[in-house]
Each structure stands twice: as structure tokens, then as C-alpha cells.
Design an enzyme around this catalytic site. Sequence first.
Site, mmCIF file in Angstrom:
data_model
loop_
_atom_site.group_PDB
_atom_site.id
_atom_site.type_symbol
_atom_site.label_atom_id
_atom_site.label_comp_id
_atom_site.label_asym_id
_atom_site.label_seq_id
_atom_site.Cartn_x
_atom_site.Cartn_y
_atom_site.Cartn_z
ATOM 1 N N ALA A 43 1.000 -4.226 -0.519
ATOM 2 C CA ALA A 43 2.367 -3.673 -0.182
ATOM 3 C C ALA A 43 2.314 -2.206 -0.240
ATOM 4 O O ALA A 43 1.336 -1.542 -0.792
ATOM 5 C CB ALA A 43 3.218 -4.524 -0.793
ATOM 6 N N HIS A 44 3.777 -1.524 -0.049
ATOM 7 C CA HIS A 44 3.790 -0.362 -0.055
ATOM 8 C C HIS A 44 3.743 0.237 -1.506
ATOM 9 O O HIS A 44 3.926 -0.400 -2.477
ATOM 10 C CB HIS A 44 5.168 0.172 0.438
ATOM 11 C CG HIS A 44 6.331 -0.397 -0.022
ATOM 12 N ND1 HIS A 44 7.592 -0.141 0.503
ATOM 13 C CD2 HIS A 44 6.479 -1.264 -1.177
ATOM 14 C CE1 HIS A 44 8.344 -0.879 -0.086
ATOM 15 N NE2 HIS A 44 8.051 -1.534 -1.374
#
Length: 338
Positions: free
Chosen positions: A238-239
Site C-alpha cells: 500500500a501507499h
Amino acid sequence: MSGFSLAEIADKIGAEVRGDTTARVEGLNTLREACSQELSFLANPAYRHYLDSTAAAAVILDSDAAEDYSGNALIMANPYLGYALATALFDDAPLPEVGIHPQAVIAESANVDPSASVGPFAVIGEGVRVGANTRIGSGTHVGDDSVIGSDCRIAANVSIYHAVQIGSHVTIHSGAVIGADGFGFAPNQGRWVKIHQLGSVVIGNHVEIGACTTIDRGALGNTIIEDGVILDNHVQVAHNVQIGENTAMACYAGVAGSTVVGKNCIFAARSGSVGHVTLCDGVHLTAAAVITKSLKEPGAYSSGTMFSKFRDWKKSAVRFNQLDQLANRIRELEKKLP
């Protein structure tokens, strides 16, 4: 003459030859399936009984196992490493021709090294730089202002978004998506407002990324994959996640946003972590383990319950829901003890 002699293979993998150094080998196979022109290996003691019946031209094994084997042997302390090194000698994956295919689309401002290869229907955006000896497969899209280093292999149908930075000696398999938006939304009166992802993805050197794996770009700042990381198929990063050097993640592993993963960690299949936690170097998550808080000590961690027959599992599930009640009863009983 095709193949390699045992002496040549030993030199390449750092092994000691015992037996006929001139014997020719034309491929690799398992102990059980190898023929008299193939090389095999023994790294798992569970397969040691196949030594008695293998037809292999030679076997890569350690010195202890070699005592029980009378055939040609390539002896080294780590036979599995020897096997890995030997696979490079017999890799028959086709190499594309150097240059840009006439059906590729290359932006005028892109800079593709003359020694690189770009396949048909690939799209290279504005300001992209592609390093020496890098291969980009058919149908792959490289977004504007992205940088790909030297000696990379980007397979067919990979999606690399804009402004992504990829180091050298990186392999990215088909279907991978690098730099898509992270999952960022703000609630507003029952609806979701998108948080535009303003960072990017930075990938180091000697990284391998499996098929259909996704690495999201950062919301603010970058998602970072350090040198030597290996990601299996169907991994989700994820980011703003940071993954330390030489960490390995098996299929279906996932790491939520802004998590920091240390060096030399291992995520077994379906393991992962919640967001905004830090895992120190040397953490090993067993299959399906989920980490919900930061880990400061290296070692193996597990969560969940072991499998069992369905009827037994249902009984256990009921008891799990009773644990709080049982704990309260035990506390009350302890109060009554003299």
C-alpha cells in the site's frame, strides 16, 4: 558440443567435482525425474532416498550426503544455492532483439538506451529514461517521467505509472501494477472524497516483483522498495510503505499504508500487517499471520488458529466467543481463594 561439462559447472557454481569431470550435462531435473544427461540436486533431506535410484549424470549435494552417493557429485556446503546458480546456465527464455519494435510507441522526449529492447505495442511516455540492456515486453506501459535502470526485465503487459523510479537488475513480471493510486479517501456526509496521491514509487536494485503484484504510489512522499527485495505473485504493497533490503513476501501477503518493514524479513503466504506500524529487521511472519502492532524484536510470529476438522472447528469457534465470560468467572473464583 551442447551443454556443459561437470568441471565447467563446478567452476560456475563454486563446487568441488567428485567423479568424471568431463561428463556432459544438458539440463536440470529432480532426482526422481532426471535422465543420464541431466544434473540434479539434493537440498531437502526428505528426498535423500532418491539418491539410490536417480539416473542423473551428477548430483549437487553437501559433503555429508555425498558419503552415501557413489555417482558423479558436485559437492558444496549449500546445494540449494548451487541449484539456483546452475539454473542460470540452462535458462532458455527467448531474448528479444535489441532495439525498438516498429509497433512500439515512444514519446519524442523519451530516452531509450540503444542496447535496450522495447517490444510491440509497448508505450513509453514523455520524459521516460530506459537504461542499457533493459528489456521491455509487449503491451507494457511506462508512464511519463519514469526512470528504469540498466539490465532490467519488464515483462509483457506491465503497467508502470508516471514518475516511478526503478533501479538496475530489476525483474517485473506480467500483470504487475507499479504506482497506481493508494487507497486514500476522506468521508464527507456519507460519501467519499478522493485523496489524490502526490508521491510515487522508488524501487532499488536487484528487486524481483511477481505477476499481478501491486505497489501503490505514496500519498505524500514515496512508497519505497529497497535493494534485494523479492515479492511473489499477488502481493499488495500500500501507499507510503517502506520495505527494507532483502525482505521476501510470498503470495497474497499484504502490507497496509505507511507501514515500515525492516531488512531481511519474511512474509509467508497470506500474512500481512495493519497500517502505521514498524517491523524491525529479521521478522518472520508465518502463513496467514496478521500483525496489529509494531514489532521491536526479531523472530517468528504467528496469529490465528490451526486448522482442524470442521466439526471440531465449530466447537472451538463457539468456545472462542465464551473466552471473556470464562476469564471473568476465573477472576471471581480467584477472589474467593484463601
